[in-house]
Enzyme design. Sequence first.
Site, mmCIF file in Angstrom:
data_model
loop_
_atom_site.group_PDB
_atom_site.id
_atom_site.type_symbol
_atom_site.label_atom_id
_atom_site.label_comp_id
_atom_site.label_asym_id
_atom_site.label_seq_id
_atom_site.Cartn_x
_atom_site.Cartn_y
_atom_site.Cartn_z
ATOM 1 N N ASP A 8 0.792 -1.244 0.000
ATOM 2 C CA ASP A 8 0.000 0.000 0.000
ATOM 3 C C ASP A 8 0.825 1.295 0.000
ATOM 4 O O ASP A 8 0.541 2.214 0.788
ATOM 5 C CB ASP A 8 -0.956 0.001 1.208
ATOM 6 C CG ASP A 8 -1.983 -1.129 1.154
ATOM 7 O OD1 ASP A 8 -1.948 -1.931 0.206
ATOM 8 O OD2 ASP A 8 -2.823 -1.211 2.078
ATOM 9 N N ASP A 46 -4.518 -0.716 -1.911
ATOM 10 C CA ASP A 46 -5.798 -0.591 -1.224
ATOM 11 C C ASP A 46 -6.752 0.094 -2.211
ATOM 12 O O ASP A 46 -6.404 1.129 -2.794
ATOM 13 C CB ASP A 46 -5.567 0.284 0.027
ATOM 14 C CG ASP A 46 -6.454 -0.069 1.198
ATOM 15 O OD1 ASP A 46 -6.704 -1.262 1.440
ATOM 16 O OD2 ASP A 46 -6.895 0.873 1.901
ATOM 17 N N HIS A 48 -10.801 0.838 -2.648
ATOM 18 C CA HIS A 48 -12.138 0.756 -2.057
ATOM 19 C C HIS A 48 -13.206 1.470 -2.887
ATOM 20 O O HIS A 48 -12.966 2.605 -3.355
ATOM 21 C CB HIS A 48 -12.149 1.422 -0.676
ATOM 22 C CG HIS A 48 -11.218 0.821 0.339
ATOM 23 N ND1 HIS A 48 -11.202 -0.518 0.641
ATOM 24 C CD2 HIS A 48 -10.276 1.402 1.142
ATOM 25 C CE1 HIS A 48 -10.306 -0.738 1.599
ATOM 26 N NE2 HIS A 48 -9.724 0.402 1.913
ATOM 27 N N HIS A 52 -17.463 2.443 0.872
ATOM 28 C CA HIS A 52 -16.954 1.248 1.563
ATOM 29 C C HIS A 52 -17.336 1.244 3.040
ATOM 30 O O HIS A 52 -17.330 2.298 3.700
ATOM 31 C CB HIS A 52 -15.433 1.171 1.426
ATOM 32 C CG HIS A 52 -14.879 -0.167 1.752
ATOM 33 N ND1 HIS A 52 -14.139 -0.411 2.883
ATOM 34 C CD2 HIS A 52 -14.986 -1.357 1.116
ATOM 35 C CE1 HIS A 52 -13.810 -1.693 2.916
ATOM 36 N NE2 HIS A 52 -14.298 -2.293 1.848
ATOM 37 N N HIS A 81 -10.574 6.737 2.079
ATOM 38 C CA HIS A 81 -9.221 6.721 1.514
ATOM 39 C C HIS A 81 -9.169 5.714 0.375
ATOM 40 O O HIS A 81 -9.978 4.790 0.304
ATOM 41 C CB HIS A 81 -8.203 6.330 2.604
ATOM 42 C CG HIS A 81 -8.428 4.945 3.129
ATOM 43 N ND1 HIS A 81 -9.364 4.666 4.108
ATOM 44 C CD2 HIS A 81 -7.894 3.750 2.782
ATOM 45 C CE1 HIS A 81 -9.377 3.370 4.355
ATOM 46 N NE2 HIS A 81 -8.506 2.780 3.560
ATOM 47 N N LYS A 106 -6.974 -4.849 -3.149
ATOM 48 C CA LYS A 106 -7.701 -5.434 -2.018
ATOM 49 C C LYS A 106 -8.641 -4.404 -1.408
ATOM 50 O O LYS A 106 -8.411 -3.206 -1.538
ATOM 51 C CB LYS A 106 -6.710 -5.951 -0.972
ATOM 52 C CG LYS A 106 -5.804 -4.885 -0.403
ATOM 53 C CD LYS A 106 -4.748 -5.490 0.501
ATOM 54 C CE LYS A 106 -3.893 -4.412 1.131
ATOM 55 N NZ LYS A 106 -4.637 -3.459 1.970
ATOM 56 N N CYS A 151 -1.866 -3.096 7.625
ATOM 57 C CA CYS A 151 -1.774 -3.961 6.442
ATOM 58 C C CYS A 151 -0.471 -4.743 6.362
ATOM 59 O O CYS A 151 -0.469 -5.893 5.917
ATOM 60 C CB CYS A 151 -2.028 -3.157 5.184
ATOM 61 S SG CYS A 151 -3.770 -2.615 5.100
HETATM 62 C C1 VGL Z 1 -4.565 0.389 5.758
HETATM 63 C C2 VGL Z 1 -6.182 1.174 7.166
HETATM 64 C C3 VGL Z 1 -7.123 1.095 6.171
HETATM 65 C C4 VGL Z 1 -3.139 0.011 5.563
HETATM 66 C C5 VGL Z 1 -5.498 0.289 4.749
HETATM 67 O O1 VGL Z 1 -2.659 -0.005 4.413
HETATM 68 O O2 VGL Z 1 -2.465 -0.257 6.586
HETATM 69 N N1 VGL Z 1 -4.919 0.818 6.962
HETATM 70 N N2 VGL Z 1 -6.771 0.655 4.957
HETATM 71 ZN ZN ZN Z 2 -8.201 0.738 3.414
#
Ligand code: VGL
Ligand code: ZN
Length: 197
Positions: A8, A46, A48, A52, A81, A106, A151
């Site tokens: 990410d 990431d 979404h 979401h 986000h 994801k 993550c």
């Molecule tokens: C993440 C919170 C929500 C991450 C992703 O990449 O750690 N954290 N979505």
């Molecule tokens: Zn996320």
Amino acid sequence: MRALIIIDMQVDFCPGGALAVAGGDEIVDPINAMMGDYDAVVLTQDWHPADHSSFAESHPGAAPFSTVTMDYGPQVLWPAHCVIGSAGAAFHPGLAVDRADLIVRKGLRRGIDSYSAFRENDRATPTGLAGYLREWGADDLHFVGLAHDFCVAWSAMDARHFGFDATVIEPATRAIDLNGSRDAARRAMQDAGVNLA
Ligand code: VGL
Ligand code: ZN
């Protein structure tokens, strides 16, 4: 066979982004420099839908960074986000994206979050990454990226679950550190047999 899994490294997780992780941009160059040392490089993204269920905005009255109970267990509510196709969902412009062998997206399904690169947060629905890595013959996985305590940690612990050796290269990560989540993630990873380097 050794693979680097880069979690990410996206605009929204870097300073100025919607869910900024302090110092997130500092690890772009170190990660680029590591890529040549591996047999395979995987990026996760990431990704979404705008409504979401992990977004606080999707729960009227709920504050960002509060926790709710979903049918699959506790879920932190984040500021919106990494919305599909948005500028914030893009990889950091300095990341050497062209060198990746595979990009795994994801968190695409509205009703369930996916911290891990391997399984959604129900800990049951696979993303397919374990299958790719097994077919490639990868056995030793190194993890870097954002965020250390969500993550990256969930991905590294799932790597152990799926039978891979897993190491988190901590200097090439940064943490959100929500209510001590960084230390809790370190302990959980150690308990799961993840190496911290
Ligand atoms: C993440 C919170 C929500 C991450 C992703 O990449 O750690 N954290 N979505
Ligand atoms: Zn996320």
